[in-house]
Write a protein that holds these residues in place. Structure first.
Motif, PDB file in Angstrom:
ATOM      1  N   LYS A 102       0.818  -1.213   0.000  1.00 62.37           N
ATOM      2  CA  LYS A 102       0.000   0.000   0.000  1.00 62.37           C
ATOM      3  C   LYS A 102       0.853   1.265   0.000  1.00 62.37           C
ATOM      4  CE  LYS A 102      -4.073  -1.975   2.245  1.00 62.37           C
ATOM      5  NZ  LYS A 102      -4.915  -1.831   1.020  1.00 62.37           N
ATOM      6  N   ILE A 103       0.344   2.273  -0.667  1.00 62.37           N
ATOM      7  CA  ILE A 103       0.915   3.612  -0.652  1.00 62.37           C
ATOM      8  C   ILE A 103      -0.178   4.566  -0.183  1.00 62.37           C
ATOM      9  CG2 ILE A 103       1.866   5.509  -2.012  1.00 62.37           C
ATOM     10  CD1 ILE A 103       3.006   3.464  -3.934  1.00 62.37           C
ATOM     11  N   GLU A 104       0.110   5.332   0.851  1.00 64.67           N
ATOM     12  CA  GLU A 104      -0.830   6.345   1.326  1.00 64.67           C
ATOM     13  C   GLU A 104      -0.275   7.723   0.966  1.00 64.67           C
ATOM     14  OE1 GLU A 104      -3.718   5.677   2.779  1.00 64.67           O
ATOM     15  OE2 GLU A 104      -3.391   3.502   2.859  1.00 64.67           O
ATOM     16  N   MET A 105      -1.142   8.610   0.544  1.00 63.90           N
ATOM     17  CA  MET A 105      -0.707   9.946   0.163  1.00 63.90           C
ATOM     18  C   MET A 105      -1.690  10.984   0.683  1.00 63.90           C
ATOM     19  SD  MET A 105       0.326  11.337  -3.607  1.00 63.90           S
ATOM     20  CE  MET A 105      -0.949  10.310  -4.329  1.00 63.90           C
ATOM     21  N   ARG A 106      -1.150  12.069   1.214  1.00 60.00           N
ATOM     22  CA  ARG A 106      -1.972  13.194   1.641  1.00 60.00           C
ATOM     23  C   ARG A 106      -1.345  14.478   1.105  1.00 60.00           C
ATOM     24  NH1 ARG A 106      -2.913  11.906   8.130  1.00 60.00           N
ATOM     25  NH2 ARG A 106      -3.566   9.707   7.855  1.00 60.00           N
ATOM     26  N   MET A 107      -2.210  15.368   0.663  1.00 57.91           N
ATOM     27  CA  MET A 107      -1.768  16.675   0.194  1.00 57.91           C
ATOM     28  C   MET A 107      -2.509  17.730   0.998  1.00 57.91           C
ATOM     29  SD  MET A 107       0.222  17.997  -2.208  1.00 57.91           S
ATOM     30  CE  MET A 107       0.520  19.613  -2.929  1.00 57.91           C
ATOM     31  N   VAL A 108      -1.765  18.560   1.736  1.00 57.69           N
ATOM     32  CA  VAL A 108      -2.337  19.631   2.530  1.00 57.69           C
ATOM     33  C   VAL A 108      -1.651  20.931   2.100  1.00 57.69           C
ATOM     34  CG1 VAL A 108      -2.808  20.520   4.841  1.00 57.69           C
ATOM     35  CG2 VAL A 108      -2.716  18.037   4.454  1.00 57.69           C
ATOM     36  N   LYS A 109      -2.348  21.699   1.275  1.00 58.83           N
ATOM     37  CA  LYS A 109      -1.765  22.917   0.700  1.00 58.83           C
ATOM     38  C   LYS A 109      -0.498  22.557  -0.078  1.00 58.83           C
ATOM     39  CE  LYS A 109      -5.011  25.285   2.743  1.00 58.83           C
ATOM     40  NZ  LYS A 109      -6.154  25.834   1.980  1.00 58.83           N
ATOM     41  N   ASN A 110       0.667  23.052   0.396  1.00 62.00           N
ATOM     42  CA  ASN A 110       1.923  22.792  -0.303  1.00 62.00           C
ATOM     43  C   ASN A 110       2.681  21.589   0.238  1.00 62.00           C
ATOM     44  OD1 ASN A 110       1.395  25.135  -1.717  1.00 62.00           O
ATOM     45  ND2 ASN A 110       2.736  26.407  -0.463  1.00 62.00           N
ATOM     46  N   ASP A 111       2.113  20.899   1.207  1.00 63.40           N
ATOM     47  CA  ASP A 111       2.812  19.795   1.859  1.00 63.40           C
ATOM     48  C   ASP A 111       2.300  18.452   1.359  1.00 63.40           C
ATOM     49  OD1 ASP A 111       4.473  21.301   3.761  1.00 63.40           O
ATOM     50  OD2 ASP A 111       2.534  21.920   4.593  1.00 63.40           O
ATOM     51  N   LEU A 112       3.225  17.667   0.810  1.00 63.23           N
ATOM     52  CA  LEU A 112       2.910  16.331   0.317  1.00 63.23           C
ATOM     53  C   LEU A 112       3.472  15.303   1.291  1.00 63.23           C
ATOM     54  CD1 LEU A 112       1.959  14.356  -1.911  1.00 63.23           C
ATOM     55  CD2 LEU A 112       4.204  14.661  -2.993  1.00 63.23           C
ATOM     56  N   TYR A 113       2.618  14.372   1.739  1.00 61.16           N
ATOM     57  CA  TYR A 113       3.018  13.316   2.660  1.00 61.16           C
ATOM     58  C   TYR A 113       2.808  11.969   1.987  1.00 61.16           C
ATOM     59  CZ  TYR A 113       2.600  17.066   6.107  1.00 61.16           C
ATOM     60  OH  TYR A 113       2.720  18.252   6.792  1.00 61.16           O
ATOM     61  N   LEU A 114       3.834  11.131   2.014  1.00 59.43           N
ATOM     62  CA  LEU A 114       3.762   9.807   1.415  1.00 59.43           C
ATOM     63  C   LEU A 114       4.126   8.747   2.448  1.00 59.43           C
ATOM     64  CD1 LEU A 114       5.568  10.489  -1.980  1.00 59.43           C
ATOM     65  CD2 LEU A 114       3.141   9.994  -1.686  1.00 59.43           C
ATOM     66  N   SER A 126      14.947   3.616   2.768  1.00 53.31           N
ATOM     67  CA  SER A 126      15.295   2.737   3.875  1.00 53.31           C
ATOM     68  C   SER A 126      14.098   2.011   4.467  1.00 53.31           C
ATOM     69  CB  SER A 126      15.973   3.554   4.988  1.00 53.31           C
ATOM     70  OG  SER A 126      15.112   4.577   5.443  1.00 53.31           O
ATOM     71  N   GLY A 127      12.892   2.238   3.918  1.00 53.03           N
ATOM     72  CA  GLY A 127      11.721   1.547   4.453  1.00 53.03           C
ATOM     73  C   GLY A 127      10.975   2.397   5.448  1.00 53.03           C
ATOM     74  N   GLY A 128      10.105   1.763   6.246  1.00 51.88           N
ATOM     75  CA  GLY A 128       9.199   2.475   7.136  1.00 51.88           C
ATOM     76  C   GLY A 128       9.844   2.921   8.439  1.00 51.88           C
ATOM     77  N   GLY A 129       9.680   2.130   9.522  1.00 51.37           N
ATOM     78  CA  GLY A 129      10.191   2.539  10.811  1.00 51.37           C
ATOM     79  C   GLY A 129       9.160   3.332  11.574  1.00 51.37           C
ATOM     80  N   ALA A 130       9.609   3.934  12.697  1.00 55.31           N
ATOM     81  CA  ALA A 130       8.684   4.680  13.550  1.00 55.31           C
ATOM     82  C   ALA A 130       8.086   5.873  12.814  1.00 55.31           C
ATOM     83  CB  ALA A 130       9.406   5.147  14.810  1.00 55.31           C
ATOM     84  N   LYS A 131       8.905   6.496  11.976  1.00 53.00           N
ATOM     85  CA  LYS A 131       8.424   7.645  11.199  1.00 53.00           C
ATOM     86  C   LYS A 131       8.112   7.163   9.783  1.00 53.00           C
ATOM     87  CE  LYS A 131      10.643  11.246  13.916  1.00 53.00           C
ATOM     88  NZ  LYS A 131      11.413  12.505  13.890  1.00 53.00           N
ATOM     89  N   ALA A 132       6.927   6.596   9.655  1.00 56.35           N
ATOM     90  CA  ALA A 132       6.558   5.929   8.413  1.00 56.35           C
ATOM     91  C   ALA A 132       6.173   6.905   7.311  1.00 56.35           C
ATOM     92  CB  ALA A 132       5.410   4.965   8.670  1.00 56.35           C
ATOM     93  N   TRP A 133       5.776   8.128   7.709  1.00 58.27           N
ATOM     94  CA  TRP A 133       5.374   9.127   6.715  1.00 58.27           C
ATOM     95  C   TRP A 133       6.579   9.960   6.297  1.00 58.27           C
ATOM     96  CZ3 TRP A 133       0.629   9.636   4.435  1.00 58.27           C
ATOM     97  CH2 TRP A 133      -0.441   8.964   5.033  1.00 58.27           C
ATOM     98  N   MET A 134       6.673  10.266   5.011  1.00 63.67           N
ATOM     99  CA  MET A 134       7.728  11.138   4.496  1.00 63.67           C
ATOM    100  C   MET A 134       7.100  12.409   3.949  1.00 63.67           C
ATOM    101  SD  MET A 134      10.412   8.489   2.729  1.00 63.67           S
ATOM    102  CE  MET A 134       9.147   7.623   1.797  1.00 63.67           C
ATOM    103  N   HIS A 135       7.732  13.524   4.251  1.00 69.34           N
ATOM    104  CA  HIS A 135       7.217  14.834   3.836  1.00 69.34           C
ATOM    105  C   HIS A 135       8.124  15.439   2.780  1.00 69.34           C
ATOM    106  CE1 HIS A 135       7.471  19.310   4.175  1.00 69.34           C
ATOM    107  NE2 HIS A 135       6.159  19.188   4.036  1.00 69.34           N
TER     108      HIS A 135
END
Length: 266
Positions: A102-114, A126-135
């Motif tokens: 699965k790939i989750e994506m959120r767009m909030v104004k100018n901020d893209l989170y994957l 490097s994969g997921g880990g505790a901080k699974a979301w990337m900005h």
């Protein structure tokens, strides 16, 4: 490498189709061959050139919030919601061909989170880990990026990149269309298509609009791209639906590693 490139193309096209109404700037430019689609003096649909009529239907997707669904048989599916004027979007993609990753994506104004999970490893992360979301700051993505959602561009989510690639458009009944797309015409897809030769030159498509002239269905036949690719069908529906999208908790977010940012801009 070829399989990774094909995967990037498929996901990039999927993102452009799914988040097609990401900002009001989408309507800033009229595609070639679609002159006369201004709402100030819009002629009857049957009087419009089919390509102009279809381009106008695509432009209407920036006017309202909506839900969308995308399906590529046996390969991937995507569901989501978007509010173009508020610049809020969220989408969930399941890559069936990769074991339902699965790939989750959120767009909030100018901020893209994957949230890529193990997919990030395939792409060099490097994969997921505790901080699974990337900005990533969407304004930092280049014009030809696979995920260029920058509000500073004329086409933040790919609507006109797709519509400007129309070729040989014909009407099918009162509300249908068919033709081909030359995705190499657009910087949005040209970079990600490197290594696929001329296979993006003539992508067959069918499309439908509703009674209000909005694009509600677009199907691309991408089977010529290689094994695993097939028909990609996107539907847009529930216009006017309320949209609420929030950034993930800060404790779960990391800045996107440079190697992944490089792929997005590749």
């Amino acid at each position: 490498m070829r399989n990774r490139r094909l995967a990037i193309v498929v996901v990039a096209v999927g993102v452009a189709l799914g988040l097609t109404g990401c900002g009001p700037e989408d309507s800033a430019k009229t595609p070639a061959g679609a002159a006369g689609t201004s709402t100030a003096a819009a002629p009857a649909a049957e009087q419009l050139d089919p390509a102009a009529d279809l381009a106008a239907a695509g432009k209407k997707l920036v006017d309202q919030s909506m839900k969308f669904d995308l399906e590529m048989s046996g390969q991937m599916s995507m569901t989501g919601v978007t509010d173009p004027k508020a610049r809020l979007s969220s989408a969930s993609t399941t890559l069936t061909a990769l074991g339902a990753e699965k790939i989750e994506m959120r767009m909030v104004k100018n901020d893209l989170y994957l949230k890529l999970g193990s997919i990030s490893k395939m792409l060099g992360g490097s994969g997921g880990g505790a901080k699974a979301w990337m900005h990533v700051d969407a304004t930092k993505l280049s014009e030809g990026s696979n995920f260029n959602l920058s509000p500073n561009g004329d086409d933040p989510a790919g609507t006109q990149a797709m519509m400007s690639a129309l070729n040989n458009v014909e009407r099918v009944g009162d509300t249908g269309f068919k033709g081909t797309l030359d995705l190499t015409k657009s910087p949005r897809f040209k970079k990600s298509a490197a290594g696929l030769g001329d296979k993006l030159n003539r992508i067959p498509f069918t499309a439908k609009k509703d009674a209000e002239g909005r694009l509600i269905e677009l199907t691309l036949d991408m089977s010529s791209l290689g094994a695993g690719a097939g028909k990609m069908k996107t539907t847009y529906h529930d216009f006017g639906t309320p949209v609420s999208v929030k950034a993930p908790p800060a404790s779960e977010v990391q800045e996107m590693p440079s190697q992944l940012t490089g792929i997005l801009n590749a």
